[in-house]
Design an enzyme around this catalytic site. Structure first.
Site, PDB file in Angstrom:
ATOM      1  N   GLN A 124      16.439 -13.620   3.411  1.00  0.00           N
ATOM      2  CA  GLN A 124      17.020 -14.629   4.294  1.00  0.00           C
ATOM      3  C   GLN A 124      16.001 -15.722   4.621  1.00  0.00           C
ATOM      4  O   GLN A 124      14.939 -15.417   5.160  1.00  0.00           O
ATOM      5  CB  GLN A 124      17.492 -13.956   5.574  1.00  0.00           C
ATOM      6  CG  GLN A 124      18.357 -14.832   6.453  1.00  0.00           C
ATOM      7  CD  GLN A 124      18.822 -14.093   7.691  1.00  0.00           C
ATOM      8  OE1 GLN A 124      18.042 -13.703   8.531  1.00  0.00           O
ATOM      9  NE2 GLN A 124      20.125 -13.885   7.786  1.00  0.00           N
ATOM     10  N   GLY A 125      16.320 -16.964   4.305  1.00  0.00           N
ATOM     11  CA  GLY A 125      15.440 -18.083   4.619  1.00  0.00           C
ATOM     12  C   GLY A 125      16.067 -18.958   5.687  1.00  0.00           C
ATOM     13  O   GLY A 125      16.510 -20.070   5.400  1.00  0.00           O
TER      14      GLY A 125
ATOM     15  N   SER B 218      14.862 -18.823   9.551  1.00  0.00           N
ATOM     16  CA  SER B 218      13.902 -19.236  10.579  1.00  0.00           C
ATOM     17  C   SER B 218      12.744 -20.034   9.988  1.00  0.00           C
ATOM     18  O   SER B 218      12.367 -19.855   8.829  1.00  0.00           O
ATOM     19  CB  SER B 218      13.329 -18.004  11.284  1.00  0.00           C
ATOM     20  OG  SER B 218      14.350 -17.304  11.936  1.00  0.00           O
TER      21      SER B 218
ATOM     22  N   SER C 294      12.445 -11.308   5.622  1.00  0.00           N
ATOM     23  CA  SER C 294      12.363  -9.875   5.298  1.00  0.00           C
ATOM     24  C   SER C 294      12.592  -9.639   3.813  1.00  0.00           C
ATOM     25  O   SER C 294      13.428 -10.307   3.203  1.00  0.00           O
ATOM     26  CB  SER C 294      13.404  -9.090   6.089  1.00  0.00           C
ATOM     27  OG  SER C 294      13.174  -9.248   7.455  1.00  0.00           O
TER      28      SER C 294
ATOM     29  N   GLU D  25      26.281  -9.471  11.578  1.00  0.00           N
ATOM     30  CA  GLU D  25      24.954  -8.904  11.771  1.00  0.00           C
ATOM     31  C   GLU D  25      24.901  -8.143  13.103  1.00  0.00           C
ATOM     32  O   GLU D  25      24.342  -7.068  13.204  1.00  0.00           O
ATOM     33  CB  GLU D  25      23.922 -10.042  11.747  1.00  0.00           C
ATOM     34  CG  GLU D  25      22.485  -9.560  11.750  1.00  0.00           C
ATOM     35  CD  GLU D  25      21.491 -10.706  11.578  1.00  0.00           C
ATOM     36  OE1 GLU D  25      21.905 -11.878  11.610  1.00  0.00           O
ATOM     37  OE2 GLU D  25      20.300 -10.409  11.409  1.00  0.00           O
TER      38      GLU D  25
END
Lengths: 387, 288
Positions: free
Chosen positions: A128-129, A131, A163, A249
């Protein structure tokens, strides 16, 4: 109000339990957490087994290659796999619970055909990109920019808390395709891209957590070229695309963990009885209160799942209520574990102490407790927006 | 599994709310505070509406519903701070003549040694000899104390119904706080726009909703331990939400005129009934 499961649901549970009983004993041992290639092999192997047995993408819609299971069946799946000690979703987390559902909901037929099958069978992994160093809780103020150059976007910027970056093939990347201005407020001008992790210009620097592990990384993007065809949803519509799946989520990610916490609580009581801490009424009463708390959180999970089922499978905002309370309960559980252990709570080789460290992330990750409180206050209670 | 209210349960809850808001609205509450006494007429109306006979089999003249429905009705009673020994009279329906119809008022000696509404009740279950009046913190719950107390046989059900009242109060004080925070202006904006206030309100909702899941589930399973846990969490939600509601109301919250203190004081009283927190925690620990 009914807490009994239907005959079909019980049948589903029985079949799953039987399958888990058959396959789990033959599973390879858990890999060393620092060995990323081994972790990838392990997580991919488990996903392949789920795929072959027909349990992959259980809660995904059928036309996306999933099983179209009801929220209750998904709940049973999470409950049973946890109870049986099956592997966690691991490095498949983003693909199965986030990027996959996003593509299923918002992608074109071609995009679905390209990206969804490899997620389901464990061949490809996602990270996941979202933040950035200056855009955490204020995610919409992200600055990584994508400039159109023919059929490609040229992406420059940096991401953080990515992550599983070390083993991912793809990254669900939020980029700014229009700079913030008077005409373009910060929630507009964002686009959702699928970026190949092996593209030139992608640099990964692992970040060490306070628990000593390298769960996530910083990612530097230097003129990375991403085909325009990799954009899911319209240009500048990425914020809405992202919000479609964020509630998943919070809605289901912690279900199995509540089951695990209740088991841990039982083990804690056993330890306390063994080492004499049980004689302390303060400790006993804390354990008793945690019993009430974790039972209630399990009931709240069932309540939220029933509500989602009634509203056609969409997790409601109840996920924020749950996440707020659960993240604190988890920290309370492991702090109590430390009290039970006494001086042994300083020994990282002893059970629970690493989990105690990891639990510190729960009130931060996936929306801090403070952000969740704003969500509850503004979107459920209708209080005015402000500072 | 469908852990949501059925249509019938929704209708029952709405019906009880309508009845109570009409019959015991804010004016009635304040009038009762000014001159505490048991409203016999209201008691009979509750009886006629089936409040006390809710769980009595239809063959015995009752409504024939179960614990979940009783919990929903008591939640509504808790919302409006309905006074009187409601739980004791409900539990006595079927064994004490006139309790089901609301013509007889029944009170119980609680295991804490406290007896509510003693001088207004027609029947006392348990040994109330030697009862001494106390100066009750709650203006709407007159109390006596007895030297030795034996718990009533229906202890778990009494605890559950009390927890349901606590839940209703916790949800109501959340609404009161949110309403006030949306209206009260300071520094040029509603105080509910400030995160410090917003977060108090959010935590109130979380407490009420966690307690709701626990209380409703305990009503469905009827499990003793689950009831003990539900009471623990509902007591917490009612007491702490009333305190936070008071805080959100600022100086107004500290006045006699605001209703907030009535919720807090009743929550304190109910928390003492149906077993203490320490007892519940010990029971829940022993089961681990």
């Amino acid at each position: 109000m009914d807490l009994t499961y239907t005959e079909e649901e019980e049948e589903f549970r029985a079949r799953l339990r039987e399958w888990l009983g058959k396959v789990l004993p033959g599973l390879p041992p858990k890999p060393d957490p620092a060995d990323w290639p081994a972790r990838r092999r392990h997580d991919a192997g488990w996903q392949r087994m789920l795929y072959d047995a027909g349990y992959a993408g259980l809660h995904w819609p059928v036309d996306a290659g999933g099983r179209g299971a009801t929220p209750t069946q998904h709940l049973i799946y999470l409950e049973e796999t946890e109870r049986a000690g099956a592997p966690y979703v691991g490095a498949n987390f983003v693909g199965l619970l986030h990027a996959g559902p996003t593509i299923a909901a918002e992608g074109t037929a071609e995009q679905r055909a390209r990206w969804l099958p490899p997620v389901l069978c464990g061949d490809e992994m996602w990270c996941q990109g979202f933040s950035e160093p200056d855009a955490g809780s204020d995610l919409a103020s992200l600055r990584t920019k994508a400039v159109r150059d023919g059929d490609e976007y040229v992406v420059t910027g940096s991401k953080i808390w990515t992550s599983h970056a070390e083993v991912a093939d793809w990254c669900e990347l939020l980029v700014r395709t229009e700079p913030i201005s008077a005409e373009v407020p910060k929630h507009r001008g964002i686009s959702w891209l699928a970026m190949p992790m092996d593209a030139p210009g992608v640099t990964i620097r692992p970040l060490r957590t306070l628990a000593g592990s390298t769960e996530f990384a910083e990612m530097f993007l230097d003129e990375v070229r991403v085909p325009v065809g990799n954009r899911v949803g319209d240009e500048n519509d990425g914020w809405r695309v992202t919000m479609v799946t964020l509630s998943f989520e919070r809605g289901t990610a912690f279900v199995g963990e509540v089951v695990a916490c209740r088991r841990t609580l039982g083990q804690l009581a056993a330890e306390a009885r063994k080492n004499g801490r049980w004689d302390d009424p303060v400790i006993r009463r804390k354990l008793g209160r945690l019993n009430a708390e974790l039972s209630a959180l399990w009931r709240l999970t069932q309540w939220n799942v029933s509500e989602a089922q009634a509203s056609g499978g969409v997790p409601g905002i109840g996920g924020s209520v749950f996440k707020l309370r659960y993240s604190h309960a988890r920290q309370e559980l492991y702090d109590t574990a430390a009290e039970v252990l006494g001086p042994d709570s300083l020994d990282l080789a002893r059970e629970w102490n690493l989990d105690r460290l990891s639990s510190l992330s729960y009130t931060i990750a996936a929306g801090t407790s403070q952000i969740q409180q704003n969500i509850v206050a503004e979107r459920i209670l209708g209080l005015p927006k402000g500072r | 599994m469908d852990f949501q209210l059925s249509d019938d349960q929704r209708a029952l809850k709405a019906g009880v709310r309508e009845l109570l808001e009409g019959r015991f609205g804010r004016d009635a509450l304040r009038a009762a505070v000014d001159s505490p006494s048991l409203d016999r007429e209201l008691w009979r109306e509750l009886g006629e509406a089936g409040f006390f006979a809710l769980r009595l089999p239809e063959a015995e003249g009752g409504v024939g519903l179960g614990l979940p429905e009783a919990v929903l009705a008591f939640e509504e009673a808790g919302r409006v701070l309905l006074p009187g020994p409601l739980v004791a009279t409900h539990l006595a329906a079927g064994s004490v003549e006139g309790a089901a119809s609301g013509t007889v008022v029944v009170t119980d000696v609680d295991e804490s040694g406290l007896v509510p509404w003693l001088e207004f009740a027609d029947v006392v279950r348990g040994d109330a000899s030697g009862a001494v009046p106390t100066s009750s913190v709650d203006p709407l719950t007159p109390l006596h104390k007895v030297p030795t107390a034996v718990g009533v046989p229906d202890g778990a059900v009494a605890a559950l119904l009390t927890a349901a009242e606590q839940l209703g109060s916790a949800a109501r004080t959340t609404e009161m706080a949110v309403q006030y925070a949306g209206e009260r202006q300071q520094f040029g904006q509603p105080i509910g726009a400030f995160q410090a206030v917003k977060h108090l309100c959010a935590q109130m909702l979380v407490r009420a909703e966690v307690a709701r899941s626990a209380v409703y589930a305990a009503a469905v399973t009827g499990d003793r331990l689950e009831i003990a846990g539900a009471k623990l969490l509902a007591d917490d939600a009612a007491v702490r939400n009333a305190r936070d509601c008071l805080q959100v109301h600022g100086g107004m919250g500290f006045t006699w005129e605001a209703d907030v203190h009535l919720h807090l004081k009743r929550a304190w009283v109910r928390a003492e009934f149906g077993g203490s927190a320490a007892q519940a925690e010990e029971e829940l620990a022993a089961a681990l």
